[in-house]
Design a protein around this motif. Structure first.
Motif, PDB file in Angstrom:
ATOM      1  N   MET A   1     -44.193   2.664 -81.556  1.00 17.97           N
ATOM      2  CA  MET A   1     -45.076   2.389 -82.706  1.00 17.97           C
ATOM      3  C   MET A   1     -46.446   1.984 -82.136  1.00 17.97           C
ATOM      4  SD  MET A   1     -43.846  -0.080 -85.672  1.00 17.97           S
ATOM      5  CE  MET A   1     -42.155   0.642 -85.862  1.00 17.97           C
ATOM      6  N   THR A   2     -47.289   2.602 -82.964  1.00 15.22           N
ATOM      7  CA  THR A   2     -48.722   2.565 -82.551  1.00 15.22           C
ATOM      8  C   THR A   2     -49.253   1.432 -83.389  1.00 15.22           C
ATOM      9  OG1 THR A   2     -49.042   4.651 -81.691  1.00 15.22           O
ATOM     10  CG2 THR A   2     -51.152   3.513 -82.383  1.00 15.22           C
TER      11      THR A   2
ATOM     12  N   GLY B   1     -50.069   0.295 -96.403  1.00 20.77           N
ATOM     13  CA  GLY B   1     -49.229  -0.087 -95.405  1.00 20.77           C
ATOM     14  C   GLY B   1     -49.335  -1.519 -95.365  1.00 20.77           C
ATOM     15  N   ILE B   2     -49.093  -2.270 -94.198  1.00 20.67           N
ATOM     16  CA  ILE B   2     -48.825  -3.601 -94.083  1.00 20.67           C
ATOM     17  C   ILE B   2     -49.695  -4.391 -92.849  1.00 20.67           C
ATOM     18  CG2 ILE B   2     -46.878  -3.656 -92.666  1.00 20.67           C
ATOM     19  CD1 ILE B   2     -45.555  -5.824 -94.421  1.00 20.67           C
ATOM     20  N   ALA B   3     -50.153  -5.479 -92.952  1.00 15.35           N
ATOM     21  CA  ALA B   3     -50.793  -6.135 -92.099  1.00 15.35           C
ATOM     22  C   ALA B   3     -49.830  -7.418 -91.741  1.00 15.35           C
ATOM     23  CB  ALA B   3     -52.082  -6.805 -92.260  1.00 15.35           C
ATOM     24  N   VAL B   4     -49.944  -7.761 -90.223  1.00 17.13           N
ATOM     25  CA  VAL B   4     -49.278  -8.907 -89.755  1.00 17.13           C
ATOM     26  C   VAL B   4     -50.024  -9.613 -88.902  1.00 17.13           C
ATOM     27  CG1 VAL B   4     -46.815  -9.156 -88.340  1.00 17.13           C
ATOM     28  CG2 VAL B   4     -47.018  -7.252 -89.564  1.00 17.13           C
TER      29      VAL B   4
ATOM     30  N   GLN C   1     -45.036   3.678 -90.434  1.00 16.99           N
ATOM     31  CA  GLN C   1     -44.548   3.045 -89.204  1.00 16.99           C
ATOM     32  C   GLN C   1     -43.763   1.682 -89.561  1.00 16.99           C
ATOM     33  OE1 GLN C   1     -48.858   2.292 -88.149  1.00 16.99           O
ATOM     34  NE2 GLN C   1     -48.536   3.652 -86.324  1.00 16.99           N
ATOM     35  N   TRP C   2     -44.202   1.065 -90.627  1.00 17.08           N
ATOM     36  CA  TRP C   2     -43.441  -0.246 -91.000  1.00 17.08           C
ATOM     37  C   TRP C   2     -41.884   0.264 -91.385  1.00 17.08           C
ATOM     38  CZ3 TRP C   2     -43.944  -4.753 -89.620  1.00 17.08           C
ATOM     39  CH2 TRP C   2     -43.212  -5.905 -90.232  1.00 17.08           C
ATOM     40  N   THR C   3     -41.820   1.485 -92.397  1.00 15.61           N
ATOM     41  CA  THR C   3     -40.722   1.923 -92.732  1.00 15.61           C
ATOM     42  C   THR C   3     -39.847   2.085 -91.492  1.00 15.61           C
ATOM     43  OG1 THR C   3     -41.440   2.617 -94.599  1.00 15.61           O
ATOM     44  CG2 THR C   3     -39.355   3.698 -94.037  1.00 15.61           C
ATOM     45  N   ALA C   4     -40.127   2.871 -90.400  1.00 15.14           N
ATOM     46  CA  ALA C   4     -39.582   3.135 -89.284  1.00 15.14           C
ATOM     47  C   ALA C   4     -39.178   1.807 -88.342  1.00 15.14           C
ATOM     48  CB  ALA C   4     -40.462   4.217 -88.377  1.00 15.14           C
ATOM     49  N   PHE C   5     -40.120   1.074 -88.459  1.00 16.12           N
ATOM     50  CA  PHE C   5     -39.688  -0.295 -87.630  1.00 16.12           C
ATOM     51  C   PHE C   5     -38.724  -1.022 -88.341  1.00 16.12           C
ATOM     52  CE2 PHE C   5     -40.458  -4.956 -87.731  1.00 16.12           C
ATOM     53  CZ  PHE C   5     -40.230  -5.076 -86.373  1.00 16.12           C
TER      54      PHE C   5
ATOM     55  N   THR D   1     -36.225   0.248 -90.498  1.00 23.56           N
ATOM     56  CA  THR D   1     -34.899   0.799 -90.291  1.00 23.56           C
ATOM     57  C   THR D   1     -34.414   0.836 -88.996  1.00 23.56           C
ATOM     58  OG1 THR D   1     -35.762   2.706 -92.127  1.00 23.56           O
ATOM     59  CG2 THR D   1     -34.135   3.528 -90.286  1.00 23.56           C
ATOM     60  N   GLY D   2     -35.099   0.756 -87.946  1.00 19.87           N
ATOM     61  CA  GLY D   2     -34.580   0.447 -86.583  1.00 19.87           C
ATOM     62  C   GLY D   2     -33.992  -0.728 -86.482  1.00 19.87           C
ATOM     63  N   ILE D   3     -34.549  -1.641 -87.163  1.00 18.46           N
ATOM     64  CA  ILE D   3     -33.956  -2.952 -87.243  1.00 18.46           C
ATOM     65  C   ILE D   3     -32.694  -3.170 -87.959  1.00 18.46           C
ATOM     66  CG2 ILE D   3     -34.198  -5.408 -87.906  1.00 18.46           C
ATOM     67  CD1 ILE D   3     -36.069  -5.095 -85.432  1.00 18.46           C
ATOM     68  N   ALA D   4     -32.687  -2.565 -89.294  1.00 16.70           N
ATOM     69  CA  ALA D   4     -31.477  -2.408 -89.789  1.00 16.70           C
ATOM     70  C   ALA D   4     -30.352  -1.816 -89.268  1.00 16.70           C
ATOM     71  CB  ALA D   4     -31.784  -1.933 -91.291  1.00 16.70           C
ATOM     72  N   THR D   5     -30.620  -0.616 -88.491  1.00 16.63           N
ATOM     73  CA  THR D   5     -29.427   0.368 -87.824  1.00 16.63           C
ATOM     74  C   THR D   5     -29.217  -0.154 -86.572  1.00 16.63           C
ATOM     75  OG1 THR D   5     -31.396   1.808 -87.185  1.00 16.63           O
ATOM     76  CG2 THR D   5     -30.158   2.258 -89.329  1.00 16.63           C
ATOM     77  N   GLY D   6     -30.058  -1.274 -85.917  1.00 17.37           N
ATOM     78  CA  GLY D   6     -29.771  -1.749 -84.553  1.00 17.37           C
ATOM     79  C   GLY D   6     -30.236  -0.674 -83.498  1.00 17.37           C
ATOM     80  N   THR D   7     -31.270  -0.168 -83.747  1.00 19.25           N
ATOM     81  CA  THR D   7     -31.575   0.822 -82.802  1.00 19.25           C
ATOM     82  C   THR D   7     -32.892   0.260 -82.080  1.00 19.25           C
ATOM     83  OG1 THR D   7     -32.969   2.186 -84.432  1.00 19.25           O
ATOM     84  CG2 THR D   7     -30.999   3.107 -83.706  1.00 19.25           C
ATOM     85  N   LEU D   8     -33.545  -0.762 -82.519  1.00 19.46           N
ATOM     86  CA  LEU D   8     -34.458  -1.714 -82.169  1.00 19.46           C
ATOM     87  C   LEU D   8     -34.066  -2.929 -81.554  1.00 19.46           C
ATOM     88  CD1 LEU D   8     -37.437  -0.843 -84.200  1.00 19.46           C
ATOM     89  CD2 LEU D   8     -36.991   0.358 -82.037  1.00 19.46           C
TER      90      LEU D   8
END
Length: 71
Positions: free
Chosen positions: A1-2, A38-41, A58-62, A64-71
Motif C-alpha cells: 500500500m503506497t 480518501g482518508i488522512a491518518v 487504498q483504504w478499502t483494500a486495507f 478488507t485485508g484487516i477484516a479478512t485476516g490477510t493483513l
C-alpha cells in the motif's frame, strides 16, 4: 500500500479529525479525517507531523485485508 507524504493542503488543514471510539482514552492512538478522495491518518500524540493520506481504494483494500485476516 503506497502512502502519500506531501505537505498539508488547505483541505487537510480544515479536515475534521476523530479518534476511534475503541480508543477509550488511550494515549497511543491515531486520528483519521475523511477527505473528498480518501482518508488522512495522523499520530494523535504529534499532530504537527504530516499526516498520511490514502485514496478511497487504498483504504478499502486495507480495511478488507484487516477484516479478512490477510493483513
Amino acid at each position: 500500500m503506497t502512502n502519500h507524504h506531501s505537505a498539508p493542503t488547505p483541505r487537510l488543514a480544515e479536515a475534521t479529525w476523530f479518534k476511534s471510539s475503541y480508543s477509550a482514552g488511550a494515549e497511543n492512538c491515531v486520528e483519521a479525517a475523511p477527505l473528498p478522495s480518501g482518508i488522512a491518518v495522523r499520530d494523535s500524540k504529534d499532530t504537527s507531523r504530516t499526516p498520511l493520506r490514502y485514496t478511497t481504494a487504498q483504504w478499502t483494500a486495507f480495511c478488507t485485508g484487516i477484516a479478512t485476516g490477510t493483513l
